[in-house]
Every structure is written in C-alpha cells, then in structure tokens.
Motif scaffolding. Structure first.
Motif, PDB file in Angstrom:
ATOM      1  N   LEU A 176      96.904  13.329  84.354  1.00 15.74           N
ATOM      2  CA  LEU A 176      97.268  12.398  83.241  1.00 15.74           C
ATOM      3  C   LEU A 176      98.506  11.471  83.535  1.00 15.74           C
ATOM      4  CD1 LEU A 176      96.832  14.238  79.733  1.00 15.74           C
ATOM      5  CD2 LEU A 176      95.382  12.418  80.818  1.00 15.74           C
ATOM      6  N   ASP A 177      99.024  11.199  84.578  1.00 19.01           N
ATOM      7  CA  ASP A 177     100.042  10.427  84.905  1.00 19.01           C
ATOM      8  C   ASP A 177      99.341   8.955  85.175  1.00 19.01           C
ATOM      9  OD1 ASP A 177     101.952   8.867  85.838  1.00 19.01           O
ATOM     10  OD2 ASP A 177     102.632  10.170  87.303  1.00 19.01           O
ATOM     11  N   VAL A 178      98.912   8.421  83.995  1.00 22.00           N
ATOM     12  CA  VAL A 178      97.933   7.304  84.149  1.00 22.00           C
ATOM     13  C   VAL A 178      98.228   6.298  84.931  1.00 22.00           C
ATOM     14  CG1 VAL A 178      96.819   8.406  81.964  1.00 22.00           C
ATOM     15  CG2 VAL A 178      98.394   6.405  81.813  1.00 22.00           C
ATOM     16  N   THR A 192      85.238   9.373  93.860  1.00 16.61           N
ATOM     17  CA  THR A 192      84.118   8.312  93.538  1.00 16.61           C
ATOM     18  C   THR A 192      84.536   7.774  92.160  1.00 16.61           C
ATOM     19  OG1 THR A 192      82.496   9.605  94.990  1.00 16.61           O
ATOM     20  CG2 THR A 192      81.794   7.752  93.527  1.00 16.61           C
ATOM     21  N   TYR A 193      84.657   8.782  91.237  1.00 19.09           N
ATOM     22  CA  TYR A 193      85.120   8.133  89.798  1.00 19.09           C
ATOM     23  C   TYR A 193      86.479   8.873  89.501  1.00 19.09           C
ATOM     24  CZ  TYR A 193      79.945   7.877  90.008  1.00 19.09           C
ATOM     25  OH  TYR A 193      78.791   7.824  90.111  1.00 19.09           O
ATOM     26  N   THR A 194      86.937   7.969  88.888  1.00 20.71           N
ATOM     27  CA  THR A 194      88.466   8.217  88.382  1.00 20.71           C
ATOM     28  C   THR A 194      88.562   8.847  86.730  1.00 20.71           C
ATOM     29  OG1 THR A 194      89.241   6.016  87.833  1.00 20.71           O
ATOM     30  CG2 THR A 194      89.506   6.833  90.319  1.00 20.71           C
ATOM     31  N   LEU A 195      89.615   8.914  86.186  1.00 16.78           N
ATOM     32  CA  LEU A 195      89.988   9.078  84.888  1.00 16.78           C
ATOM     33  C   LEU A 195      89.554   7.730  84.086  1.00 16.78           C
ATOM     34  CD1 LEU A 195      91.158  10.579  82.394  1.00 16.78           C
ATOM     35  CD2 LEU A 195      93.487   9.588  83.172  1.00 16.78           C
ATOM     36  N   GLY A 196      89.855   6.657  84.740  1.00 15.32           N
ATOM     37  CA  GLY A 196      89.345   5.307  84.009  1.00 15.32           C
ATOM     38  C   GLY A 196      87.910   5.095  84.183  1.00 15.32           C
ATOM     39  N   ASP A 197      87.231   5.539  85.159  1.00 12.90           N
ATOM     40  CA  ASP A 197      85.731   5.525  84.967  1.00 12.90           C
ATOM     41  C   ASP A 197      84.884   6.339  84.064  1.00 12.90           C
ATOM     42  OD1 ASP A 197      85.756   3.693  87.289  1.00 12.90           O
ATOM     43  OD2 ASP A 197      85.986   5.535  88.794  1.00 12.90           O
ATOM     44  N   ILE A 198      85.669   7.552  83.913  1.00  8.66           N
ATOM     45  CA  ILE A 198      85.136   8.457  82.949  1.00  8.66           C
ATOM     46  C   ILE A 198      85.485   8.034  81.597  1.00  8.66           C
ATOM     47  CG2 ILE A 198      85.758  10.877  82.025  1.00  8.66           C
ATOM     48  CD1 ILE A 198      86.002  11.682  84.960  1.00  8.66           C
ATOM     49  N   VAL A 199      86.379   7.532  81.267  1.00  4.37           N
ATOM     50  CA  VAL A 199      86.813   6.960  79.731  1.00  4.37           C
ATOM     51  C   VAL A 199      86.048   5.618  79.609  1.00  4.37           C
ATOM     52  CG1 VAL A 199      88.528   5.823  78.691  1.00  4.37           C
ATOM     53  CG2 VAL A 199      89.071   8.063  79.997  1.00  4.37           C
ATOM     54  N   VAL A 200      85.753   5.001  80.466  1.00  5.54           N
ATOM     55  CA  VAL A 200      84.840   3.755  80.032  1.00  5.54           C
ATOM     56  C   VAL A 200      83.335   3.947  80.245  1.00  5.54           C
ATOM     57  CG1 VAL A 200      86.388   1.743  80.230  1.00  5.54           C
ATOM     58  CG2 VAL A 200      85.567   2.568  82.473  1.00  5.54           C
ATOM     59  N   GLY A 201      83.116   4.771  80.918  1.00  7.53           N
ATOM     60  CA  GLY A 201      81.671   4.792  81.169  1.00  7.53           C
ATOM     61  C   GLY A 201      81.121   5.903  80.047  1.00  7.53           C
ATOM     62  N   THR A 237      93.369   5.685  76.567  1.00  7.17           N
ATOM     63  CA  THR A 237      94.011   5.937  75.008  1.00  7.17           C
ATOM     64  C   THR A 237      94.090   7.318  74.747  1.00  7.17           C
ATOM     65  OG1 THR A 237      91.734   5.970  73.882  1.00  7.17           O
ATOM     66  CG2 THR A 237      92.958   3.901  74.334  1.00  7.17           C
ATOM     67  N   PRO A 238      94.960   7.780  73.725  1.00  5.74           N
ATOM     68  CA  PRO A 238      95.123   9.092  73.126  1.00  5.74           C
ATOM     69  C   PRO A 238      94.098   9.406  72.827  1.00  5.74           C
ATOM     70  CG  PRO A 238      97.242   7.533  72.498  1.00  5.74           C
ATOM     71  CD  PRO A 238      96.291   6.604  73.179  1.00  5.74           C
ATOM     72  N   ALA A 239      93.069   8.693  72.040  1.00  7.40           N
ATOM     73  CA  ALA A 239      91.755   9.214  71.527  1.00  7.40           C
ATOM     74  C   ALA A 239      90.810   9.549  72.611  1.00  7.40           C
ATOM     75  CB  ALA A 239      91.121   8.060  70.897  1.00  7.40           C
ATOM     76  N   ALA A 240      90.943   8.736  73.868  1.00  5.29           N
ATOM     77  CA  ALA A 240      90.076   9.374  75.022  1.00  5.29           C
ATOM     78  C   ALA A 240      90.607  10.639  75.529  1.00  5.29           C
ATOM     79  CB  ALA A 240      90.167   8.002  76.024  1.00  5.29           C
ATOM     80  N   VAL A 241      91.878  10.772  75.673  1.00  3.24           N
ATOM     81  CA  VAL A 241      92.611  12.072  76.322  1.00  3.24           C
ATOM     82  C   VAL A 241      92.180  13.194  75.279  1.00  3.24           C
ATOM     83  CG1 VAL A 241      94.756  13.215  76.387  1.00  3.24           C
ATOM     84  CG2 VAL A 241      94.642  10.802  77.227  1.00  3.24           C
ATOM     85  N   SER A 264     104.772  10.313  77.437  1.00  5.14           N
ATOM     86  CA  SER A 264     103.705   9.051  77.249  1.00  5.14           C
ATOM     87  C   SER A 264     102.966   9.374  75.939  1.00  5.14           C
ATOM     88  CB  SER A 264     103.088   8.924  78.453  1.00  5.14           C
ATOM     89  OG  SER A 264     102.132  10.135  78.498  1.00  5.14           O
ATOM     90  N   GLU A 265     102.174   8.462  75.502  1.00  2.00           N
ATOM     91  CA  GLU A 265     101.445   8.733  74.217  1.00  2.00           C
ATOM     92  C   GLU A 265     100.159   9.682  74.853  1.00  2.00           C
ATOM     93  OE1 GLU A 265      99.745   4.923  72.886  1.00  2.00           O
ATOM     94  OE2 GLU A 265      99.118   4.317  74.994  1.00  2.00           O
ATOM     95  N   GLN A 266      99.916   9.557  76.064  1.00  2.00           N
ATOM     96  CA  GLN A 266      98.883  10.509  76.746  1.00  2.00           C
ATOM     97  C   GLN A 266      99.241  11.983  76.719  1.00  2.00           C
ATOM     98  OE1 GLN A 266      99.723   7.654  78.219  1.00  2.00           O
ATOM     99  NE2 GLN A 266      98.038   6.334  78.338  1.00  2.00           N
ATOM    100  N   THR A 267     100.574  12.014  77.099  1.00  2.00           N
ATOM    101  CA  THR A 267     101.059  13.491  76.947  1.00  2.00           C
ATOM    102  C   THR A 267     101.043  14.085  75.579  1.00  2.00           C
ATOM    103  OG1 THR A 267     102.421  12.858  79.046  1.00  2.00           O
ATOM    104  CG2 THR A 267     102.978  14.739  77.967  1.00  2.00           C
ATOM    105  N   LEU A 268     101.548  13.102  74.978  1.00  2.00           N
ATOM    106  CA  LEU A 268     101.531  13.636  73.371  1.00  2.00           C
ATOM    107  C   LEU A 268     100.214  14.064  73.132  1.00  2.00           C
ATOM    108  CD1 LEU A 268     104.277  11.211  71.765  1.00  2.00           C
ATOM    109  CD2 LEU A 268     104.574  13.683  72.123  1.00  2.00           C
ATOM    110  N   ALA A 269      99.112  13.148  73.102  1.00  2.00           N
ATOM    111  CA  ALA A 269      97.881  13.606  72.696  1.00  2.00           C
ATOM    112  C   ALA A 269      97.263  14.850  73.304  1.00  2.00           C
ATOM    113  CB  ALA A 269      96.804  12.503  73.315  1.00  2.00           C
ATOM    114  N   ALA A 270      97.884  15.166  74.723  1.00  2.00           N
ATOM    115  CA  ALA A 270      97.591  16.422  75.400  1.00  2.00           C
ATOM    116  C   ALA A 270      98.247  17.672  74.777  1.00  2.00           C
ATOM    117  CB  ALA A 270      97.819  16.338  76.832  1.00  2.00           C
TER     118      ALA A 270
END
Ligand SMILES: Nc1ncnc2c1ncn2[C@@H]1O[C@H](COP(=O)(O)OP(=O)(O)OP(=O)(O)O)[C@@H](O)[C@H]1O
Ligand SMILES: [Mg+2]
Length: 392
Positions: A176-178, A192-201, A237-241, A264-270
C-alpha cells in the motif's frame, strides 16, 4: 446443516475434507460423475443441503475440461452451490476456472484448518446474506510508521513470509506504499498485475477475479504488488483500498499491509479494516518523537485498531538511546526490538526475506516469535470459535 459432494480417487483427500467439517460428505469416483447438474446434486442424500461440490482435477481425477463444463452447469442451475476445484496448478487454471464460474481453487497440500475455512467461505458465499452475519474475516496486520526508511517493508515482508510458512494458502501481502512501494523487489517478484491494474480493471468485482490477479511467491504467499510507476498511483483511492481489503479479508486468514511513511489517505482507509496495527520506529530521537505523536493522533482521531504493537528497529548499543528510553517516552511497552544486522540489507537486496533465507538468524527468530502472537490468536481461539485468549 450443509452438505458437500467430493469427486476424487484419493482417500487421503476424502479424509481431509471430512475432517475439515464435511460430515455430510458424499464421495464419488470420477467415473461416477453424472452428465447433468441435477443428477450430480441428487447423488447426495439431502440434495437441498448441498452447498459445495469439490472436483479433484489432478492426474487421474476428473478431466479438466469436464470439470469446467460441470462448473458452468452447476453455477447456472444451482446458485446456492459453490464449485471448488482441487488442483496443484492454480496459476494455469485460475482464469479458465474463473470464466466457468468456479468459486475457488484448493491446493491439495492445504491443511485441514485451511480447508475448513475454504468450505466455510463456500457455504457463506452460497448462503448470501448469511455471510453478512457470520462473515469470515481474516486478521489484517498493518505495518506503519511516521518516518521513512525505518524498516516497514522489511518487517511487513518478513511477517507475511513467516505467516505464509504456517498458512501458505491463507496469507496475502499488499503493497500500500502506492507511489514508491518496493515489496516486489524485496520478494524478487515480477508481477504481471499490480495494485493499479487490480483497481482499474475488474479485479475488485469479486473475490475469484481478484485472486486470479495476485502474484504468487514461491512460498505460496500471495502478493498485491505496488504500481509500476508512481504516476499510476492516483487510481488507488481510499474507496478502492476499502473494497480491496473487504474482499481480501473474506478470503485470507492473514492480510499483511506495507504502507508509505506517514498517514496517507490509503493508510487511513486501511486502518478502518486493521485488526493489528504494527507501528515501527528506528531507535533515534526523531523516530521516537514521531511515533509518540502518531500514537496521540490515533487516539485523537479515535482510530484505534483493536490491537497495537510497537516495534523498535536498529536497536543496538550505538544509538545513545535504549529501548527502555523508548518505553518511557511513549508510555507503553515495546513489543519487539530488532537489532541492526548487515544481513538484513543483504536479504533485501537479494529479494529473499530473512525468515526464509536465514531462519536461525537472531533477526529472523525475533520476527518469528513476534508473529506467533497473530498465529496463536487466530488458530487457537478465534477461528475455532472457542474462548478468546488474553490479547497483549
Ligand atoms: N534491523 C536492520 N538492520 C540493518 N538494516 C536494516 C534493518 N531493518 C531494515 N534495514 C534496511 O534498511 C533499509 C530500509 O528498510 P525498509 O525499506 O524496510 O524501510 P521502510 O520503512 O519500508 O522505508 P520506506 O519508508 O522508504 O518505505 C533497507 O535497506 C533494509 O534492508
Ligand atoms: Mg517501504
């Protein structure tokens, strides 16, 4: 009471499934597998109670194509039944299985305890609303610190690797260190897939899709690696996390999170999902001050995961500061002190966690001992629904 049908030639597998809670288990040989879904479900003494069909597709078991065909038909006609495949080739089968409506893939080496969780999740998924009430949720362990470079990634990867030694199918590590995550490098993974791919796909649409996009470490540990490029981080985004963690904690017994320095906002969401917050500092005045402030902020925000753990890293005699000084400064015990060791950066650079590469080293032993507190609580008490022991 739910029932299950298992198709296998292996008596060992049948024994395991039965031990895992499949009392009401019908075991069939592959050649007995009928042609239609209604005929299959009718093989159980109580067809209405069937919640899981497990097909063993290893050599000598059900042919893969046949199994996928059965999965499609069962899924179409019996939404209350989860179809599971027993396979030692999860990487190859994940996508076709997903397309056919298979709910989960089971590794034949899975422990009875792990299998119990898989069957329970299958029952819950099939039961729909029941999952809301009695939802299986894994332990979410978040490693955070106000300052950078204090050992978060080192600790998170080692904690995850140590947990994976106990629960190889049940542990996932999320970077989550985005922007500048380096979990992939610390574990020598080429995702092959990263956090970004998971979130957009479509990765967050359901658990099976998400699981097919994870990166598997040779130890069995599953990993959500960080984005390839810091510019891609905006999509996390926090919603994605929030959605990601909701899905992962339903699927995995241990979800370990590495984070960026600070809040970070991601850490707060977590933190909303975190059962165990592991705060780490280096043994120096700025680090300890930062930690004290962070503890205060968490109190003010009433962001208080049920358990907090404090770790002091680089704890050696040269700092002019002792662990006792830290205890006095923050007003609570330190849960783990990790000595400085030249072997740690070497293990980071080689992409092999200390606990796997050098299990006997003092840093590895200290981390393994620390991890015992998560493993103990989950396997001994919480997961079996028995009395919950004292939490430190
Ligand atoms: N106990 C230790 N002894 C020696 N070196 C260590 C120790 N712990 C961590 N290191 C080294 O310190 C460096 C920073 O560690 P790490 O990347 O884990 O920190 P971090 O908190 O994740 O950093 P960032 O905030 O940049 O993500 C790494 O090279 C790591 O190998
Ligand atoms: Mg890091």
């Amino acid at each position: 009471m739910s029932a299950a049908i298992l198709v296998t030639t292996s008596t060992e597998t049948a024994r395991k499934v039965r031990l895992a809670g499949g009392d009401d288990l019908t075991v069939l040989q592959p050649q007995q597998l009928p042609a239609t879904a209604p005929q299959l479900v009718a093989m159980a003494p109580e067809p209405d109670a069937v919640r899981a069909v497990i097909l063993d597709v290893r050599d000598g078991g059900v042919a893969e194509a046949h199994a996928l065909d059965v999965a499609g038909r069962v899924g179409g006609q019996y939404p209350a039944v989860s179809l599971l495949l027993l396979t030692d080739e999860a990487d190859r089968l994940a996508l076709p299985a997903l397309r056919s409506g298979v709910r989960d893939l089971i590794d034949p080496e899975v422990s009875v305890e792990e299998l119990r969780l898989v069957l329970r999740r299958a029952g819950e998924a099939a039961g729909g609303a029941a999952a809301e009430v009695d939802g299986f949720t894994g332990r979410v362990i978040t490693v955070a610190s106000p300052k950078g470079g204090v050992g978060k990634t080192t600790l998170a990867t080692n904690v995850a690797a140590a947990l994976a030694q106990q629960a190889p199918q049940g542990t996932v590590l999320v970077d989550l260190d985005v922007q500048f995550g380096d979990v992939a490098s610390a574990l020598d993974l080429q995702p092959t897939y990263t956090l970004g791919d998971i979130v957009v796909g479509p990765g967050l649409s359901d658990a099976m899709t998400l699981k097919s996009l994870l990166t598997r470490h040779p130890s069995g540990l599953q990993v959500v690696c960080g984005v390839h490029n810091p510019a891609e981080a905006d999509v996390v985004t926090p919603a994605a996390v929030d959605t990601l963690l909701r899905l992962l904690k339903q699927e995995f017994r241990y979800v370990v999170l590495d984070t960026a320095p600070g809040m970070s906002e991601q850490t707060l969401a977590a933190i909303d999902h975190t059962t165990d917050l592991v705060l780490i500092t280096s043994l120096d005045v700025p680090g300890v001050r930062g930690l004290k402030k962070e503890l205060e902020v968490l109190d003010e925000l009433e962001l208080s995961p049920s358990t907090r753990h404090v770790v002091v890293n680089f704890a050696d005699g040269d700092a002019g500061l002792t662990v006792k000084d830290v205890t006095a400064a923050i007003g609570r015990e330190v849960d783990l002190a990790l000595p400085r060791s030249p072997k740690v950066p070497r293990s980071t650079n080689q992409g092999r966690p200390m606990v796997s590469a050098m299990p006997k080293d003092k840093v590895s032993r200290a981390i393994t001992g620390f991890v015992g507190r998560f493993a103990h609580l989950s396997s001994g008490n919480r997961w079996n629904g028995r009395h919950r022991g004292a939490v430190r």
